[in-house]
Scaffold this active site. Structure first.
Site, PDB file in Angstrom:
ATOM      1  N   SER A 133       0.707  -1.117   0.084  1.00  0.00           N
ATOM      2  CA  SER A 133      -0.080  -0.027   0.276  1.00  0.00           C
ATOM      3  C   SER A 133       0.834   1.403   0.028  1.00  0.00           C
ATOM      4  O   SER A 133       2.028   1.159   0.411  1.00  0.00           O
ATOM      5  CB  SER A 133      -0.838  -0.084   1.286  1.00  0.00           C
ATOM      6  OG  SER A 133      -1.230   1.243   1.505  1.00  0.00           O
ATOM      7  N   TYR A 146      -1.248  -0.268  10.987  1.00  0.00           N
ATOM      8  CA  TYR A 146      -1.407  -0.887   9.648  1.00  0.00           C
ATOM      9  C   TYR A 146      -0.356  -0.241   8.832  1.00  0.00           C
ATOM     10  O   TYR A 146       0.438  -0.979   8.066  1.00  0.00           O
ATOM     11  CB  TYR A 146      -2.981  -0.387   8.909  1.00  0.00           C
ATOM     12  CG  TYR A 146      -2.939  -0.910   7.550  1.00  0.00           C
ATOM     13  CD1 TYR A 146      -3.609  -2.031   7.187  1.00  0.00           C
ATOM     14  CD2 TYR A 146      -2.739   0.057   6.665  1.00  0.00           C
ATOM     15  CE1 TYR A 146      -3.922  -2.624   5.997  1.00  0.00           C
ATOM     16  CE2 TYR A 146      -3.010  -0.363   5.268  1.00  0.00           C
ATOM     17  CZ  TYR A 146      -3.482  -1.726   4.910  1.00  0.00           C
ATOM     18  OH  TYR A 146      -3.711  -1.853   3.703  1.00  0.00           O
TER      19      TYR A 146
HETATM   20  N1  LIG Z   1      -8.924  -1.935  -0.010  1.00  0.00           N
HETATM   21  C1  LIG Z   1      -7.839  -1.248  -0.099  1.00  0.00           C
HETATM   22  O1  LIG Z   1      -8.098   0.000  -0.497  1.00  0.00           O
HETATM   23  C2  LIG Z   1      -6.408  -1.506  -0.061  1.00  0.00           C
HETATM   24  C3  LIG Z   1      -5.543  -0.562  -0.594  1.00  0.00           C
HETATM   25  C4  LIG Z   1      -4.134  -1.043  -0.227  1.00  0.00           C
HETATM   26  C5  LIG Z   1      -3.730  -2.160  -0.041  1.00  0.00           C
HETATM   27  N2  LIG Z   1      -4.754  -3.166   0.227  1.00  0.00           N
HETATM   28  C6  LIG Z   1      -4.265  -4.475   0.545  1.00  0.00           C
HETATM   29  O2  LIG Z   1      -4.767  -5.529  -0.097  1.00  0.00           O
HETATM   30  C7  LIG Z   1      -5.127  -6.663   0.362  1.00  0.00           C
HETATM   31  C8  LIG Z   1      -6.574  -7.235   0.519  1.00  0.00           C
HETATM   32  O3  LIG Z   1      -7.479  -6.468   1.004  1.00  0.00           O
HETATM   33  P1  LIG Z   1      -8.912  -6.240   0.725  1.00  0.00           P
HETATM   34  O4  LIG Z   1      -9.149  -4.876   0.468  1.00  0.00           O
HETATM   35  O5  LIG Z   1      -9.266  -7.117  -0.157  1.00  0.00           O
HETATM   36  O6  LIG Z   1      -9.325  -6.613   2.244  1.00  0.00           O
HETATM   37  P2  LIG Z   1     -10.983  -7.383   2.700  1.00  0.00           P
HETATM   38  O7  LIG Z   1     -11.849  -7.284   1.814  1.00  0.00           O
HETATM   39  O8  LIG Z   1     -11.044  -6.972   4.153  1.00  0.00           O
HETATM   40  O9  LIG Z   1     -10.198  -8.684   2.733  1.00  0.00           O
HETATM   41  C9  LIG Z   1      -9.179  -9.176   3.700  1.00  0.00           C
HETATM   42  C10 LIG Z   1      -9.026 -10.946   3.500  1.00  0.00           C
HETATM   43  O10 LIG Z   1      -8.039 -10.925   4.629  1.00  0.00           O
HETATM   44  C11 LIG Z   1      -8.547 -12.521   5.373  1.00  0.00           C
HETATM   45  N3  LIG Z   1      -8.051 -12.368   6.559  1.00  0.00           N
HETATM   46  C12 LIG Z   1      -7.820 -11.338   7.314  1.00  0.00           C
HETATM   47  N4  LIG Z   1      -7.443 -11.919   8.690  1.00  0.00           N
HETATM   48  C13 LIG Z   1      -7.077 -13.094   8.322  1.00  0.00           C
HETATM   49  C14 LIG Z   1      -6.530 -14.134   9.035  1.00  0.00           C
HETATM   50  N5  LIG Z   1      -6.055 -14.043  10.453  1.00  0.00           N
HETATM   51  N6  LIG Z   1      -6.442 -15.307   8.533  1.00  0.00           N
HETATM   52  C15 LIG Z   1      -6.514 -15.668   7.339  1.00  0.00           C
HETATM   53  N7  LIG Z   1      -7.228 -14.793   6.587  1.00  0.00           N
HETATM   54  C16 LIG Z   1      -7.387 -13.436   7.003  1.00  0.00           C
HETATM   55  C17 LIG Z   1      -9.938 -12.049   5.122  1.00  0.00           C
HETATM   56  O11 LIG Z   1     -10.383 -13.606   5.522  1.00  0.00           O
HETATM   57  P3  LIG Z   1     -11.492 -13.931   6.239  1.00  0.00           P
HETATM   58  O12 LIG Z   1     -12.405 -12.771   6.780  1.00  0.00           O
HETATM   59  O13 LIG Z   1     -12.172 -14.960   5.878  1.00  0.00           O
HETATM   60  O14 LIG Z   1     -10.422 -14.241   7.565  1.00  0.00           O
HETATM   61  C18 LIG Z   1     -10.237 -11.553   3.739  1.00  0.00           C
HETATM   62  O15 LIG Z   1     -10.234 -12.593   2.740  1.00  0.00           O
HETATM   63  C19 LIG Z   1      -4.388  -6.233   2.012  1.00  0.00           C
HETATM   64  O16 LIG Z   1      -3.370  -6.734   2.293  1.00  0.00           O
HETATM   65  C20 LIG Z   1      -4.577  -5.035   2.087  1.00  0.00           C
HETATM   66  O17 LIG Z   1      -3.861  -4.186   2.980  1.00  0.00           O
HETATM   67  C21 LIG Z   1      -6.257  -2.961   0.255  1.00  0.00           C
END
Ligand SMILES: NC(=O)c1ccc[n+]([C@@H]2O[C@H](COP(=O)([O-])OP(=O)(O)OC[C@H]3O[C@@H](n4cnc5c(N)ncnc54)[C@H](OP(=O)(O)O)[C@@H]3O)[C@@H](O)[C@H]2O)c1
Length: 238
Positions: A133, A146
């Site tokens: 990020s 974070y």
């Molecule tokens: N969305 C944004 O704007 C953004 C921007 C920059 C970077 N990112 C990065 O992109 C990646 C994906 O984020 P997203 O936006 O798709 O978030 P999201 O929709 O909240 O999904 C997060 C995922 O992580 C899994 N997770 C969380 N804790 C876990 C654990 N203890 N064990 C196993 N799985 C776990 C969740 O699965 P369960 O709930 O099934 O555990 C879910 O599948 C992350 O690394 C985030 O930091 C996102």
């Protein structure tokens, strides 16, 4: 075609990564905690093998790695799972457990998974993609921990690249802009779709740059060079 482990595949970007990889004919081992959402993912594409696994559970992660080491070859790991608490450090509801959870999920688990899934000898090609990020470079006011975890993950990517220089092990970190997923529900403007973010991450598996900036994150890279205070001011309000 390859076979890839994807963490956080039950939601948002990870779910799209799993679907896109499978649609291209790759094998996918999709990890997450939510059994129901993973079951639905497997129903959408039978080439996706889902595993209910909390990546903070070191014994479960070690058992999975041992199982995979004894079975088919794994070509890569996408460290995508993460959580983000949107609070100040002194928020009443944000205590030691929440801090530890955020660090375990976003930083400790990807490092351990990388260690355990790397081929025993680095003579075999392997790719690690760390989903990062812009907050790795400039902090967001309400996400100190974070931001720190993403900065740590970025340095880990750099360090692994140095360690495995000259071997077929590649490490890519992908710098995402704000993406429309449950993580950003109710906040952020001009978000890209989870599908677009996933497509960039899937492309990162192919030979290319070690650090990949996606969408508006490309602009950030430019601002970092010409006007760092402007970049910092934008990110702190995200
Ligand atoms: N969305 C944004 O704007 C953004 C921007 C920059 C970077 N990112 C990065 O992109 C990646 C994906 O984020 P997203 O936006 O798709 O978030 P999201 O929709 O909240 O999904 C997060 C995922 O992580 C899994 N997770 C969380 N804790 C876990 C654990 N203890 N064990 C196993 N799985 C776990 C969740 O699965 P369960 O709930 O099934 O555990 C879910 O599948 C992350 O690394 C985030 O930091 C996102």
């Amino acid at each position: 075609m390859g076979r890839y482990v994807v963490t956080g595949a039950s939601s948002g970007i990870g779910l799209e990564i799993a679907l896109q990889l499978a649609a291209q004919g790759n094998g996918v081992i999709a990890l997450g905690r939510d059994r129901e959402r993973l079951r639905n993912l497997a129903l959408r594409d039978r080439r996706i093998e889902v595993r209910v696994l909390d990546i903070r559970d070191r014994a479960a992660v070690a058992a999975l790695a041992a199982e995979l080491a004894g079975a088919d070859v794994i070509d890569g790991l996408i460290n995508n799972a993460a959580i983000q608490h949107n609070v100040r450090l002194d928020d009443r509801l944000y205590g030691a457990d929440e801090i530890a959870d955020e660090i375990e999920t976003n930083l400790v688990a990807p490092l351990i998974l990388s260690r355990l899934l790397l081929p025993r000898t680095p003579a075999r090609p392997f790719v690690i993609v760390n989903v990062g990020s812009a907050l790795a470079c400039y902090p967001k006011a309400t996400s100190a921990v974070y931001s720190a975890t993403k900065a740590g993950l970025r340095m880990f990517s750099d360090a692994l690249r140095v360690q495995f220089d000259g071997t077929p092990v590649r490490v890519v970190d992908v710098v995402l802009p704000v993406v429309d997923t449950p993580m950003t529900a109710g906040r952020g403007r001009g978000k890209i779709t989870a599908g677009a973010a996933a497509a960039a991450i899937v492309r990162a598996l192919e030979p290319g740059p070690a650090r990949l900036h996606v969408g508006k994150a490309k602009l950030l890279r430019l601002l970092q060079l010409v006007a760092p205070p402007v970049a910092a001011a934008i990110i702190r309000k995200l």
